[in-house]
Design a protein around this motif. Sequence first.
Motif, PDB file in Angstrom:
ATOM      1  N   GLY A 103       6.937 -64.866 -37.137  1.00 13.37           N
ATOM      2  CA  GLY A 103       6.888 -65.852 -38.212  1.00 13.37           C
ATOM      3  C   GLY A 103       7.767 -67.056 -37.990  1.00 13.37           C
ATOM      4  N   ALA A 104       8.864 -66.880 -37.248  1.00 13.99           N
ATOM      5  CA  ALA A 104       9.841 -67.957 -37.097  1.00 13.99           C
ATOM      6  C   ALA A 104       9.536 -68.911 -35.947  1.00 13.99           C
ATOM      7  CB  ALA A 104      11.237 -67.363 -36.913  1.00 13.99           C
ATOM      8  N   LEU A 105       8.927 -68.404 -34.875  1.00 15.26           N
ATOM      9  CA  LEU A 105       8.702 -69.236 -33.697  1.00 15.26           C
ATOM     10  C   LEU A 105       7.440 -70.077 -33.862  1.00 15.26           C
ATOM     11  CD1 LEU A 105       9.731 -66.700 -30.915  1.00 15.26           C
ATOM     12  CD2 LEU A 105      11.047 -68.618 -31.813  1.00 15.26           C
ATOM     13  N   PRO A 106       7.440 -71.309 -33.340  1.00 16.08           N
ATOM     14  CA  PRO A 106       6.349 -72.249 -33.621  1.00 16.08           C
ATOM     15  C   PRO A 106       5.021 -71.905 -32.962  1.00 16.08           C
ATOM     16  CG  PRO A 106       7.897 -73.186 -32.050  1.00 16.08           C
ATOM     17  CD  PRO A 106       8.505 -71.929 -32.542  1.00 16.08           C
ATOM     18  N   HIS A 107       5.061 -71.403 -31.730  1.00 11.67           N
ATOM     19  CA  HIS A 107       3.828 -71.098 -31.006  1.00 11.67           C
ATOM     20  C   HIS A 107       3.403 -69.645 -31.251  1.00 11.67           C
ATOM     21  CE1 HIS A 107       3.819 -74.860 -28.868  1.00 11.67           C
ATOM     22  NE2 HIS A 107       5.012 -74.641 -28.342  1.00 11.67           N
ATOM     23  N   PRO A 108       2.158 -69.317 -30.947  1.00 13.91           N
ATOM     24  CA  PRO A 108       1.765 -67.901 -30.913  1.00 13.91           C
ATOM     25  C   PRO A 108       2.641 -67.173 -29.902  1.00 13.91           C
ATOM     26  CG  PRO A 108      -0.160 -69.313 -30.787  1.00 13.91           C
ATOM     27  CD  PRO A 108       1.030 -70.208 -30.628  1.00 13.91           C
ATOM     28  N   VAL A 109       2.995 -65.939 -30.197  1.00  6.62           N
ATOM     29  CA  VAL A 109       3.959 -65.209 -29.377  1.00  6.62           C
ATOM     30  C   VAL A 109       3.360 -63.896 -28.865  1.00  6.62           C
ATOM     31  CG1 VAL A 109       6.220 -64.076 -29.348  1.00  6.62           C
ATOM     32  CG2 VAL A 109       5.891 -66.157 -30.701  1.00  6.62           C
ATOM     33  N   VAL A 110       3.540 -63.650 -27.563  1.00  8.13           N
ATOM     34  CA  VAL A 110       3.338 -62.314 -27.009  1.00  8.13           C
ATOM     35  C   VAL A 110       4.732 -61.723 -26.915  1.00  8.13           C
ATOM     36  CG1 VAL A 110       2.526 -60.920 -25.079  1.00  8.13           C
ATOM     37  CG2 VAL A 110       1.287 -63.014 -25.730  1.00  8.13           C
ATOM     38  N   LEU A 111       5.003 -60.763 -27.767  1.00  3.74           N
ATOM     39  CA  LEU A 111       6.350 -60.225 -27.939  1.00  3.74           C
ATOM     40  C   LEU A 111       6.462 -58.886 -27.205  1.00  3.74           C
ATOM     41  CD1 LEU A 111       9.073 -60.516 -29.377  1.00  3.74           C
ATOM     42  CD2 LEU A 111       7.999 -59.635 -31.453  1.00  3.74           C
ATOM     43  N   THR A 112       7.384 -58.820 -26.259  1.00  3.38           N
ATOM     44  CA  THR A 112       7.593 -57.595 -25.481  1.00  3.38           C
ATOM     45  C   THR A 112       8.933 -56.981 -25.860  1.00  3.38           C
ATOM     46  OG1 THR A 112       6.346 -58.533 -23.630  1.00  3.38           O
ATOM     47  CG2 THR A 112       7.688 -56.596 -23.167  1.00  3.38           C
ATOM     48  N   PHE A 113       8.881 -55.859 -26.571  1.00  8.50           N
ATOM     49  CA  PHE A 113      10.092 -55.109 -26.868  1.00  8.50           C
ATOM     50  C   PHE A 113      10.385 -54.189 -25.685  1.00  8.50           C
ATOM     51  CE2 PHE A 113       8.667 -56.030 -31.250  1.00  8.50           C
ATOM     52  CZ  PHE A 113       9.841 -56.571 -31.753  1.00  8.50           C
ATOM     53  N   SER A 114      11.640 -54.145 -25.268  1.00  9.55           N
ATOM     54  CA  SER A 114      12.029 -53.348 -24.111  1.00  9.55           C
ATOM     55  C   SER A 114      13.181 -52.421 -24.473  1.00  9.55           C
ATOM     56  CB  SER A 114      12.451 -54.284 -22.971  1.00  9.55           C
ATOM     57  OG  SER A 114      12.935 -53.552 -21.878  1.00  9.55           O
ATOM     58  N   PHE A 115      13.028 -51.137 -24.064  1.00 10.23           N
ATOM     59  CA  PHE A 115      14.113 -50.175 -24.315  1.00 10.23           C
ATOM     60  C   PHE A 115      13.990 -49.018 -23.335  1.00 10.23           C
ATOM     61  CE2 PHE A 115      15.755 -46.345 -26.526  1.00 10.23           C
ATOM     62  CZ  PHE A 115      17.091 -46.731 -26.636  1.00 10.23           C
ATOM     63  N   GLN A 116      15.031 -48.816 -22.527  1.00 10.20           N
ATOM     64  CA  GLN A 116      15.112 -47.686 -21.599  1.00 10.20           C
ATOM     65  C   GLN A 116      13.833 -47.485 -20.781  1.00 10.20           C
ATOM     66  OE1 GLN A 116      16.401 -44.245 -23.861  1.00 10.20           O
ATOM     67  NE2 GLN A 116      18.513 -44.961 -23.931  1.00 10.20           N
ATOM     68  N   SER A 117      13.466 -48.478 -20.009  1.00 13.58           N
ATOM     69  CA  SER A 117      12.315 -48.408 -19.101  1.00 13.58           C
ATOM     70  C   SER A 117      10.995 -48.112 -19.804  1.00 13.58           C
ATOM     71  CB  SER A 117      12.565 -47.355 -18.005  1.00 13.58           C
ATOM     72  OG  SER A 117      13.676 -47.710 -17.221  1.00 13.58           O
ATOM     73  N   LYS A 118      10.856 -48.632 -20.989  1.00 13.02           N
ATOM     74  CA  LYS A 118       9.565 -48.584 -21.665  1.00 13.02           C
ATOM     75  C   LYS A 118       9.418 -49.866 -22.473  1.00 13.02           C
ATOM     76  CE  LYS A 118      11.354 -45.813 -25.540  1.00 13.02           C
ATOM     77  NZ  LYS A 118      11.183 -44.568 -26.315  1.00 13.02           N
ATOM     78  N   ILE A 119       8.172 -50.254 -22.699  1.00 14.47           N
ATOM     79  CA  ILE A 119       7.916 -51.494 -23.416  1.00 14.47           C
ATOM     80  C   ILE A 119       6.875 -51.289 -24.501  1.00 14.47           C
ATOM     81  CG2 ILE A 119       8.501 -52.964 -21.451  1.00 14.47           C
ATOM     82  CD1 ILE A 119       5.432 -53.354 -21.076  1.00 14.47           C
ATOM     83  N   LEU A 120       6.880 -52.204 -25.443  1.00 10.30           N
ATOM     84  CA  LEU A 120       5.916 -52.214 -26.541  1.00 10.30           C
ATOM     85  C   LEU A 120       5.506 -53.669 -26.744  1.00 10.30           C
ATOM     86  CD1 LEU A 120       6.309 -50.392 -29.953  1.00 10.30           C
ATOM     87  CD2 LEU A 120       5.751 -52.813 -29.893  1.00 10.30           C
ATOM     88  N   ILE A 121       4.195 -53.939 -26.791  1.00 11.00           N
ATOM     89  CA  ILE A 121       3.697 -55.305 -26.908  1.00 11.00           C
ATOM     90  C   ILE A 121       3.204 -55.562 -28.326  1.00 11.00           C
ATOM     91  CG2 ILE A 121       2.175 -57.053 -25.906  1.00 11.00           C
ATOM     92  CD1 ILE A 121       4.134 -55.689 -23.930  1.00 11.00           C
TER      93      ILE A 121
END
Length: 259
Positions: A103-121
């Motif tokens: 909601g805060a960033l101006p462009h569309p975002v592909v957001l990659t959460f990273s934690f202990q050698s795993k990711i969530l898109i």
Amino acid sequence: MREIEAYEFYREIGLESRLTAINKKLDKKMFYDFADINKKEKTAITKNIERMELTYLLTPITINIQTFINEEYHFEGIMFVTVSLKEGTTEKDIKVLEEVIHGALPHPVVLTFSFQSKILISTGMKRLSKVNKSTVVLETIHRTDWIVDVRGEPVVSDFLQSIQLFNLNFSNFYEFYKDIDMAVEAFENTKTIGIFKVIKEDEQREAHQSLIQQIHEIEQSITRFKTAIKKETQFNKKVELNVNIQQLIKKLDQIKKQL
């Protein structure tokens, strides 16, 4: 098992070979000062984010994709943002974080959460507000499960293949981002239908999503009835609740055959 980090994901889909990573740190203070966030959202950012960075920025200058601007959408570029999470971050925390960041960033975002050698898109389409064209409204957010092994499961392989750059629509940023968003949505739907299935035709996808929503509602009703059975002391009422569950299961099977 071949574990995946955020940068491995970007390499896997072809970003690393096409663009130079920016790796620009996004200061949490930027969200505190300029984003319209409440105390709960501020706490979620402070407590759960180790580091947040703009890893890639796609614009017409950096990649051969045109902007898309009409009365409803304003797509001038796409941001690939990487968020490293702290220990103890919950699914509820992630839900708050993705809503704030998208909601805060101006462009569309592909957001990659990273934690202990795993990711969530996470992805979320944004449209212009009908009331105030200078602001954007965040539509439905879609999110994958945690991805641990880049080649371990067919769903993960199918997902990564579908968002390889050469498989995406390069006509404009709206179509490009929409392809990614639909792939993330398809990953999300595998929990319900068991297979990775991207539907690009709008009417078919809406009908598909309607059926999935019906499945979710029926599954919730079944869960409520099962909880009620555990609490119920009268045998005849237990039987009645069981009959209701069997009817819902039958309806569930009928809907799944339409998918």
